[in-house]
Design a protein around this motif. Structure first.
Motif, PDB file in Angstrom:
ATOM      1  N   ILE A   1      -0.200   7.149  -0.278  1.00 38.35           N
ATOM      2  CA  ILE A   1       1.892   6.496  -0.707  1.00 38.35           C
ATOM      3  C   ILE A   1       1.883   4.749  -0.043  1.00 38.35           C
ATOM      4  O   ILE A   1       1.865   5.319   0.965  1.00 38.35           O
ATOM      5  N   GLY A   2       2.211   4.730  -1.079  1.00 42.24           N
ATOM      6  CA  GLY A   2       2.838   3.215  -0.899  1.00 42.24           C
ATOM      7  C   GLY A   2       1.086   2.110  -1.169  1.00 42.24           C
ATOM      8  O   GLY A   2       0.739   3.380  -1.977  1.00 42.24           O
ATOM      9  N   ALA A   3       1.407   1.467  -0.173  1.00 39.71           N
ATOM     10  CA  ALA A   3      -0.008   0.779  -0.444  1.00 39.71           C
ATOM     11  C   ALA A   3      -0.896   1.044   1.581  1.00 39.71           C
ATOM     12  O   ALA A   3      -0.591  -0.751   2.126  1.00 39.71           O
ATOM     13  N   PRO A   4      -1.660   1.773   1.490  1.00 41.95           N
ATOM     14  CA  PRO A   4      -1.446   2.395   2.757  1.00 41.95           C
ATOM     15  C   PRO A   4      -2.779   0.895   3.530  1.00 41.95           C
ATOM     16  O   PRO A   4      -3.825   1.320   2.805  1.00 41.95           O
ATOM     17  N   GLY A   5      -2.772   1.117   4.283  1.00 42.91           N
ATOM     18  CA  GLY A   5      -3.864   0.139   5.225  1.00 42.91           C
ATOM     19  C   GLY A   5      -4.550   0.701   6.664  1.00 42.91           C
ATOM     20  O   GLY A   5      -4.223   2.036   6.653  1.00 42.91           O
ATOM     21  N   GLU A   6      -4.940   0.179   7.063  1.00 41.36           N
ATOM     22  CA  GLU A   6      -5.961   0.515   8.639  1.00 41.36           C
ATOM     23  C   GLU A   6      -5.901   1.196   9.915  1.00 41.36           C
ATOM     24  O   GLU A   6      -6.056   1.461  10.068  1.00 41.36           O
ATOM     25  N   ASN A   7      -3.953   0.817   9.661  1.00 39.26           N
ATOM     26  CA  ASN A   7      -2.971   1.078  10.832  1.00 39.26           C
ATOM     27  C   ASN A   7      -1.888   2.183  10.204  1.00 39.26           C
ATOM     28  O   ASN A   7      -0.727   1.892  11.445  1.00 39.26           O
ATOM     29  N   SER A   8      -1.940   2.604   8.797  1.00 44.48           N
ATOM     30  CA  SER A   8      -0.816   3.265   8.693  1.00 44.48           C
ATOM     31  C   SER A   8      -1.086   4.666   8.443  1.00 44.48           C
ATOM     32  O   SER A   8      -2.375   4.896   9.496  1.00 44.48           O
ATOM     33  N   PRO A   9      -0.028   5.071   9.088  1.00 52.48           N
ATOM     34  CA  PRO A   9       0.505   6.885   9.615  1.00 52.48           C
ATOM     35  C   PRO A   9      -1.016   7.599   9.056  1.00 52.48           C
ATOM     36  O   PRO A   9      -1.055   7.356   7.620  1.00 52.48           O
TER      37      PRO A   9
ATOM     38  N   GLY B   1       7.337  13.116  -0.872  1.00 54.14           N
ATOM     39  CA  GLY B   1       8.560  11.940  -1.097  1.00 54.14           C
ATOM     40  C   GLY B   1       9.701  11.647   0.550  1.00 54.14           C
ATOM     41  O   GLY B   1      10.383  10.055   0.105  1.00 54.14           O
ATOM     42  N   GLU B   2       9.573  11.646   1.100  1.00 51.76           N
ATOM     43  CA  GLU B   2      10.099  11.301   2.287  1.00 51.76           C
ATOM     44  C   GLU B   2       9.184  10.397   3.210  1.00 51.76           C
ATOM     45  O   GLU B   2      10.134   9.604   3.264  1.00 51.76           O
ATOM     46  N   ILE B   3       8.208  10.524   2.441  1.00 51.57           N
ATOM     47  CA  ILE B   3       7.250   9.299   3.014  1.00 51.57           C
ATOM     48  C   ILE B   3       7.462   7.760   2.191  1.00 51.57           C
ATOM     49  O   ILE B   3       7.380   6.888   2.576  1.00 51.57           O
ATOM     50  N   GLU B   4       7.458   8.225   1.043  1.00 52.38           N
ATOM     51  CA  GLU B   4       7.986   7.446   0.226  1.00 52.38           C
ATOM     52  C   GLU B   4       9.116   6.909   0.385  1.00 52.38           C
ATOM     53  O   GLU B   4       9.471   5.099   0.039  1.00 52.38           O
ATOM     54  N   SER B   5      10.826   7.659   0.851  1.00 47.87           N
ATOM     55  CA  SER B   5      11.510   6.983   0.821  1.00 47.87           C
ATOM     56  C   SER B   5      11.619   6.332   2.315  1.00 47.87           C
ATOM     57  O   SER B   5      12.598   5.474   2.303  1.00 47.87           O
ATOM     58  N   SER B   6      10.873   6.452   3.191  1.00 49.57           N
ATOM     59  CA  SER B   6      10.694   6.319   4.497  1.00 49.57           C
ATOM     60  C   SER B   6      10.325   4.119   4.510  1.00 49.57           C
ATOM     61  O   SER B   6      10.267   3.827   5.217  1.00 49.57           O
ATOM     62  N   LYS B   7      10.039   4.046   3.146  1.00 50.40           N
ATOM     63  CA  LYS B   7       9.084   2.898   2.557  1.00 50.40           C
ATOM     64  C   LYS B   7       8.036   2.231   3.562  1.00 50.40           C
ATOM     65  O   LYS B   7       7.354   1.644   3.871  1.00 50.40           O
ATOM     66  N   ILE B   8       7.258   3.722   4.284  1.00 44.83           N
ATOM     67  CA  ILE B   8       6.160   2.743   5.656  1.00 44.83           C
ATOM     68  C   ILE B   8       4.783   3.876   4.528  1.00 44.83           C
ATOM     69  O   ILE B   8       5.071   5.260   4.292  1.00 44.83           O
ATOM     70  N   PRO B   9       3.908   2.666   4.291  1.00 50.03           N
ATOM     71  CA  PRO B   9       3.068   2.642   3.363  1.00 50.03           C
ATOM     72  C   PRO B   9       2.272   4.399   4.463  1.00 50.03           C
ATOM     73  O   PRO B   9       2.084   3.679   5.526  1.00 50.03           O
ATOM     74  N   SER B  10       1.477   4.763   4.112  1.00 51.72           N
ATOM     75  CA  SER B  10       0.939   5.959   5.021  1.00 51.72           C
ATOM     76  C   SER B  10       0.052   6.989   3.576  1.00 51.72           C
ATOM     77  O   SER B  10      -0.538   6.685   2.587  1.00 51.72           O
ATOM     78  N   TRP B  11      -1.122   7.450   5.086  1.00 49.46           N
ATOM     79  CA  TRP B  11      -2.203   8.460   4.545  1.00 49.46           C
ATOM     80  C   TRP B  11      -1.561   9.625   4.478  1.00 49.46           C
ATOM     81  O   TRP B  11      -1.562  10.316   5.430  1.00 49.46           O
ATOM     82  N   LEU B  12      -1.744  10.705   2.584  1.00 48.69           N
ATOM     83  CA  LEU B  12      -1.351  11.720   3.417  1.00 48.69           C
ATOM     84  C   LEU B  12      -2.730  12.893   2.796  1.00 48.69           C
ATOM     85  O   LEU B  12      -2.805  12.383   1.620  1.00 48.69           O
ATOM     86  N   LEU B  13      -2.841  13.483   4.056  1.00 46.48           N
ATOM     87  CA  LEU B  13      -3.895  14.085   3.438  1.00 46.48           C
ATOM     88  C   LEU B  13      -3.363  15.386   3.085  1.00 46.48           C
ATOM     89  O   LEU B  13      -2.664  16.104   3.983  1.00 46.48           O
ATOM     90  N   VAL B  14      -3.811  16.173   2.248  1.00 51.65           N
ATOM     91  CA  VAL B  14      -3.216  16.834   1.308  1.00 51.65           C
ATOM     92  C   VAL B  14      -4.309  17.945   1.458  1.00 51.65           C
ATOM     93  O   VAL B  14      -6.373  17.900   0.673  1.00 51.65           O
TER      94      VAL B  14
ATOM     95  N   GLN C   1      13.523  14.912   7.892  1.00 52.52           N
ATOM     96  CA  GLN C   1      13.022  14.328   9.438  1.00 52.52           C
ATOM     97  C   GLN C   1      12.520  13.311   9.515  1.00 52.52           C
ATOM     98  O   GLN C   1      11.846  12.564  10.373  1.00 52.52           O
ATOM     99  N   ILE C   2      11.319  13.302   7.554  1.00 54.14           N
ATOM    100  CA  ILE C   2       9.976  12.836   8.569  1.00 54.14           C
ATOM    101  C   ILE C   2      10.106  11.410   8.254  1.00 54.14           C
ATOM    102  O   ILE C   2       9.317  10.522   8.876  1.00 54.14           O
ATOM    103  N   THR C   3      11.446  10.850   7.573  1.00 46.66           N
ATOM    104  CA  THR C   3      11.444   9.621   7.287  1.00 46.66           C
ATOM    105  C   THR C   3      12.258   8.594   8.894  1.00 46.66           C
ATOM    106  O   THR C   3      11.015   7.499   9.279  1.00 46.66           O
ATOM    107  N   ALA C   4      13.037   9.405   9.373  1.00 49.31           N
ATOM    108  CA  ALA C   4      13.046   9.200  11.065  1.00 49.31           C
ATOM    109  C   ALA C   4      11.974   9.316  11.831  1.00 49.31           C
ATOM    110  O   ALA C   4      11.686   7.893  12.078  1.00 49.31           O
ATOM    111  N   TYR C   5      11.125   9.562  11.656  1.00 49.51           N
ATOM    112  CA  TYR C   5       9.720  10.172  12.554  1.00 49.51           C
ATOM    113  C   TYR C   5       8.419   8.870  12.250  1.00 49.51           C
ATOM    114  O   TYR C   5       8.509   8.436  13.126  1.00 49.51           O
ATOM    115  N   LEU C   6       8.719   8.267  11.215  1.00 48.34           N
ATOM    116  CA  LEU C   6       8.083   7.692  10.556  1.00 48.34           C
ATOM    117  C   LEU C   6       8.425   6.147  11.357  1.00 48.34           C
ATOM    118  O   LEU C   6       7.322   5.178  11.162  1.00 48.34           O
TER     119      LEU C   6
END
Ligand code: SF4
Length: 448
Positions: free
Chosen positions: A330-338, A354-367, A438-443
């Motif tokens: 999500i975004g363009a996550p790198g080696e330090n991304s959550p 969707g919440e990760i996207e709106s946080s604007k913090i590129p992340s890896w999401l394991l599903v 609450q994910i945006t605030a958390y990230l």
């Protein structure tokens, strides 16, 4: 006449081998008689019996296919009045209208909309499937040329609309290989339109002035050996059209009345001039029980909700919509991304991503595949617990993508954090929020 359960039972092998998924041949016969089982589920029926059983096992509303090759649209084939009884089978085809007296630029614009208005959601491509070309010019050459343009310019199934058999024939000539739906056979042109449909093996719609007339027309087509039929009851008031849809479904399913055992075509564009009202009427037909819905035009703001409504009504209520297991960027996550993990219930995935996207913090999401269950349900069912999550994370390949070893689990699975650290030596398990909101605030407070 459909066979009764006992009549079907007499034709079955009576070995009670259970391979069809029910305990006895009698139970299978009863299920077949009520349209709740498919004959193909029993591998031991003799060819002779098969032939006799075709009638009993066929869905009370015939499945009709429009189009050929990759662009087929199947409508009808329904077996229940209400979705919760089993499921609805074939979503209604949604069509855009193109009139043969429109300017070329307008025809091009509509073909472009047909192509462009597609949406990815829950791993599915939501899109309209049909283009209805309506004769307004009364000119067969003109009609044929517009049908040709539609055929060249789109992959959609084609509906040819005219009361004039010569004009319909010109349209069929242009796109017979695409197996268009011929609309419509009426009491005035039945024989010639039936001939056209038969000659070209195309499905055909009947248009009655009321339901009784429509039933007479389908019966006559049936006698002529034509079975791929779609019904327009002729109603053009919302109330009458709605009632007709319900009566057709009930007559076919409950009363086994064959002349109405076909999918329907509905024309909201002939019921109002107001585009928003038209969308609301179309929405009614998605729920009850339109087979094809023709709209005057497509606008993203009304088409998208209709497509989502259709997806929701036509998903199997016994099978939750699921996303494919894997690592989502999500975004363009790198080696330090959550790195976050969640389950593969589609709604959960969309909320979290969707919440990760709106946080604007590129992340890896394991599903993780939990058979489409949400976090809380999967956890309670023992499918989203430490000894299942641990092996999944190890195999997922996430360790090659990040330098850190921090895994954020959903708050509802907090009880698994200790066990998970044992399963994943070297990883720190962080308990994220319970609610997606609450994910945006958390990230925002993330640091590797
Ligand atoms: S698979 Fe066929 S033979 Fe076996 S129980 Fe079912 S209906 Fe009977």
């Amino acid at each position: 006449m459909a066979l009764t359960g006992i009549e079907i039972f007499k034709l079955l092998p009576k070995t009670n081998c259970k391979e069809c998924g029910v305990p006895t041949c009698l139970a299978f016969a009863m299920a077949l008689a009520t349209g709740k089982a498919e004959l193909s589920a029993c591998p031991y029926v003799s060819d002779e019996a098969k032939e006799k059983l075709q009638e009993a096992s066929a869905p009370p509303i015939r499945a009709v296919t429009i189009g050929a090759g990759d662009t087929t649209v199947k409508v009808g084939g329904e077996t229940v009045m209400f979705r919760h009884e089993k499921r609805f089978e074939n979503p209604p085809g949604i069509a855009i209208l193109i009139k043969d007296n429109m300017e070329d630029s307008e025809v091009d614009a509509r073909l472009e909309k047909f192509k462009q208005l597609q949406y990815e959601r829950v791993g599915l491509n939501l899109r309209p499937e049909l283009i209805a070309v309506k004769d307004e010019s009364g000119d067969a050459t003109k009609f044929e040329s517009v049908v040709n343009k539609v055929k060249q310019g789109s992959d959609g199934g084609i509906i040819l609309m005219s009361d004039n058999t010569d004009i319909l024939a010109a349209g069929v000539k242009a796109c017979a290989d695409r197996k268009p739906l011929i609309y419509a056979a009426t009491k005035d042109n039945l024989d010639s339109v039936a001939g056209l449909a038969k000659e070209n093996s195309c499905p055909v719609a009947v248009k009655g002035s009321n339901l009784d007339e429509a039933a007479e027309l389908t019966a006559k087509l049936g006698e002529a050996g034509i079975n791929d039929i779609v019904i327009d009851s002729g109603a053009r008031t919302v109330r009458q059209a709605f009632e007709d849809q319900v009566i057709i479904r009930g007559a076919a399913l409950v009363n086994k009345f064959k002349p109405l055992g076909y999918p329907t075509i509905t024309l909201p564009f002939e019921m109002t001039d107001n585009p928003m009202k038209e969308a609301v009427i179309a929405s009614m037909f998605v729920a009850k029980y339109g087979g094809i819905i023709v709209l005057s035009d497509f606008q993203g703001e009304s088409l998208f909700p209709l497509l989502v409504e259709r997806m929701n009504v036509y998903t199997d209520p016994q099978r939750p919509l699921a996303t494919t297991q894997g690592i989502y960027e999500i975004g363009a996550p790198g080696e330090n991304s959550p790195v976050l993990i969640t389950t593969n219930f589609s709604l959960t995935y969309f909320l979290v991503s969707g919440e990760i996207e709106s946080s604007k913090i590129p992340s890896w999401l394991l599903v993780m595949d939990t058979e489409g269950l949400s976090v809380m349900t999967a956890w309670a069912a023992g499918k989203f617990v430490a000894d299942a999550i641990g092996p999944f994370v190890k195999k997922s390949g996430i360790e090659e993508k990040v330098k850190h070893r921090k895994l954020i689990i959903p708050g509802y699975a907090a009880a698994e954090s200790g066990g998970l650290e044992e399963e994943l030596p070297g990883w720190e398990v962080l308990v994220g929020p319970r609610e997606g909101s609450q994910i945006t605030a958390y990230l925002k407070s993330w640091s590797p």
